[in-house]
Design an enzyme around this catalytic site. Sequence first.
Site, PDB file in Angstrom:
ATOM      1  N   ARG A  65       9.443   3.013  14.201  1.00 32.73           N
ATOM      2  CA  ARG A  65      10.990   3.268  14.498  1.00 32.73           C
ATOM      3  C   ARG A  65      11.129   4.656  14.488  1.00 32.73           C
ATOM      4  O   ARG A  65      10.991   5.536  13.525  1.00 32.73           O
ATOM      5  CB  ARG A  65      11.786   2.674  13.293  1.00 32.73           C
ATOM      6  CG  ARG A  65      13.394   2.519  13.709  1.00 32.73           C
ATOM      7  CD  ARG A  65      13.871   1.840  12.578  1.00 32.73           C
ATOM      8  NE  ARG A  65      15.557   1.758  12.851  1.00 32.73           N
ATOM      9  CZ  ARG A  65      16.279   1.894  11.813  1.00 32.73           C
ATOM     10  NH1 ARG A  65      15.781   2.339  10.419  1.00 32.73           N
ATOM     11  NH2 ARG A  65      17.495   1.926  12.020  1.00 32.73           N
ATOM     12  N   PHE A  70      17.672  11.747  13.972  1.00 34.86           N
ATOM     13  CA  PHE A  70      18.068  11.358  12.402  1.00 34.86           C
ATOM     14  C   PHE A  70      16.649  11.094  11.828  1.00 34.86           C
ATOM     15  O   PHE A  70      16.596  11.954  10.732  1.00 34.86           O
ATOM     16  CB  PHE A  70      18.542   9.659  12.796  1.00 34.86           C
ATOM     17  CG  PHE A  70      18.798   9.019  11.748  1.00 34.86           C
ATOM     18  CD1 PHE A  70      19.025   9.415  10.521  1.00 34.86           C
ATOM     19  CD2 PHE A  70      18.667   7.560  11.767  1.00 34.86           C
ATOM     20  CE1 PHE A  70      19.206   8.682   9.241  1.00 34.86           C
ATOM     21  CE2 PHE A  70      18.915   6.602  10.553  1.00 34.86           C
ATOM     22  CZ  PHE A  70      19.019   7.308   9.310  1.00 34.86           C
ATOM     23  N   GLN A  73      10.200   6.666  10.984  1.00 37.14           N
ATOM     24  CA  GLN A  73       9.763   5.704  10.048  1.00 37.14           C
ATOM     25  C   GLN A  73       8.722   5.198  10.280  1.00 37.14           C
ATOM     26  O   GLN A  73       8.262   4.577  11.408  1.00 37.14           O
ATOM     27  CB  GLN A  73      10.851   4.316  10.033  1.00 37.14           C
ATOM     28  CG  GLN A  73      11.052   3.526   8.654  1.00 37.14           C
ATOM     29  CD  GLN A  73      12.094   2.701   8.681  1.00 37.14           C
ATOM     30  OE1 GLN A  73      13.030   2.931   9.213  1.00 37.14           O
ATOM     31  NE2 GLN A  73      11.868   1.513   8.297  1.00 37.14           N
ATOM     32  N   ASN A 112      14.062   1.157   2.702  1.00 38.19           N
ATOM     33  CA  ASN A 112      14.289  -0.315   2.015  1.00 38.19           C
ATOM     34  C   ASN A 112      15.297  -1.106   2.585  1.00 38.19           C
ATOM     35  O   ASN A 112      15.835  -0.817   3.731  1.00 38.19           O
ATOM     36  CB  ASN A 112      14.898  -0.061   0.546  1.00 38.19           C
ATOM     37  CG  ASN A 112      16.360   0.686   0.609  1.00 38.19           C
ATOM     38  OD1 ASN A 112      17.152   0.461   1.352  1.00 38.19           O
ATOM     39  ND2 ASN A 112      16.447   1.701  -0.301  1.00 38.19           N
ATOM     40  N   PHE A 123      10.291   7.208   5.358  1.00 39.04           N
ATOM     41  CA  PHE A 123      10.916   7.870   6.905  1.00 39.04           C
ATOM     42  C   PHE A 123      10.725   9.372   6.225  1.00 39.04           C
ATOM     43  O   PHE A 123      10.914   9.731   4.991  1.00 39.04           O
ATOM     44  CB  PHE A 123      12.209   7.548   7.144  1.00 39.04           C
ATOM     45  CG  PHE A 123      13.404   7.471   6.054  1.00 39.04           C
ATOM     46  CD1 PHE A 123      14.332   8.532   5.956  1.00 39.04           C
ATOM     47  CD2 PHE A 123      13.748   6.381   5.312  1.00 39.04           C
ATOM     48  CE1 PHE A 123      15.171   8.561   5.011  1.00 39.04           C
ATOM     49  CE2 PHE A 123      14.860   6.434   4.399  1.00 39.04           C
ATOM     50  CZ  PHE A 123      15.434   7.622   4.410  1.00 39.04           C
ATOM     51  N   LEU A 132      22.903   8.700   3.310  1.00 38.13           N
ATOM     52  CA  LEU A 132      21.737   7.925   2.686  1.00 38.13           C
ATOM     53  C   LEU A 132      21.700   8.486   1.164  1.00 38.13           C
ATOM     54  O   LEU A 132      20.838   7.650   0.448  1.00 38.13           O
ATOM     55  CB  LEU A 132      20.463   8.245   3.377  1.00 38.13           C
ATOM     56  CG  LEU A 132      20.284   8.012   4.870  1.00 38.13           C
ATOM     57  CD1 LEU A 132      18.943   8.322   5.311  1.00 38.13           C
ATOM     58  CD2 LEU A 132      20.634   6.427   5.130  1.00 38.13           C
ATOM     59  N   HIS A 136      18.642   5.738  -1.152  1.00 38.68           N
ATOM     60  CA  HIS A 136      17.472   5.558  -0.649  1.00 38.68           C
ATOM     61  C   HIS A 136      16.755   6.673  -1.567  1.00 38.68           C
ATOM     62  O   HIS A 136      17.374   7.930  -1.692  1.00 38.68           O
ATOM     63  CB  HIS A 136      16.987   6.070   0.743  1.00 38.68           C
ATOM     64  CG  HIS A 136      17.525   5.063   1.717  1.00 38.68           C
ATOM     65  ND1 HIS A 136      16.513   4.128   2.052  1.00 38.68           N
ATOM     66  CD2 HIS A 136      18.753   4.831   2.187  1.00 38.68           C
ATOM     67  CE1 HIS A 136      17.149   3.218   2.942  1.00 38.68           C
ATOM     68  NE2 HIS A 136      18.422   3.584   3.174  1.00 38.68           N
TER      69      HIS A 136
END
Length: 358
Positions: A65, A70, A73, A112, A123, A132, A136
């Site tokens: 991903r 951003f 991942q 997660n 990531f 975030l 995370h």
Amino acid sequence: FFCLEMVQNNPRVFFDISIGGEAIGRVVFELFADVVPKTVENFRVLCTGERADEGMTYKGCTFHRVIKGFMIQGGDFTNHDGTGGKSIYGEKFEDENFQLKHDKPGLLSMANAGPGTNGSQFFVTTVLTPHLNDRHVVFGQVLKGMGVIRAVENTPTAGSDKPIKKCIIEDCGELAEGEDDGIPVPADGDIYEDYPMDQSGLETTAERMVVIEKIKSIGNDYFKAGEYKKANTKYEKVLRYLVEPGIDKEEDDKLANLKAVIFCNSAACLLKEKVYSKAVEQCNNALAIQPENVKALYRRGQAYTQLKEYADAVKDYESCKKIDPSMEKTCNKDIARTNALKKKYEQSQANIYRKLWS
């Protein structure tokens, strides 16, 4: 901006990454064992291959991903699509703490599916991601190789943000204290970050131009030496450094004209490398800035000829003659050659069709 100072005794690990089967480079991470030791140990063991016989290793794992602007991942070594993976402690383990915040690019954080669902997926941030925080667990940072992270970040994606070309962790491991990180000092003198957002000292256009001219000069040296792929890599890097506008119209015009030159240089490399469609694209980029750029028109004509777009090639050669009469003799030769190739091609196609119908 990178490389960064690290806390003594914190582990260092590395990823060797490829995109579409081509080695891109190495990333070296510091793991924050002084703050989140349990989370770090999970990641460290999955890097070292200590439990590879159980299928628990990042080696061969993909970045499944990628979202530009951003994060990237990875870490799903079971399903390779974001639905799998597991930790060394069992399927999942709890959030250790949220002391560290997502306050800069290049941070390692646990992916997660809600509170207390950490496994093996992680990531790497490519921008500030404060939304975030407290959701995370941040457990590491990029020490070197942010350009490799950016290369993954900028790879084209399809549905579900999956990279079209596979981005693979080809090798990974832990570096012993004092061990060389395996990232050599550039032999060509290009000490600058691959992406300008990671390079310090670019507050003014003048400072940026100093860096641009140095990278451009290295690209020119590669071209003269016949190392066209390396030359084009440098020209593409220059183009990234030319994205930001100047402070006024005069600066903007200067940067735009330089951009047109670099697009043309890139096209010349691509012609040598026989990447003709991309060469046309780079010529088009130059012509969007300077519609009467003779070099761009001529090189586009050359690329069109190789792509069997003969009419378009002749049109470009004719345009070159009108703009620069000194090119008439050269262009007339190219036009004659292109027309001969067109005739030969049409005859071969006609022969193929005759055989099909006979």
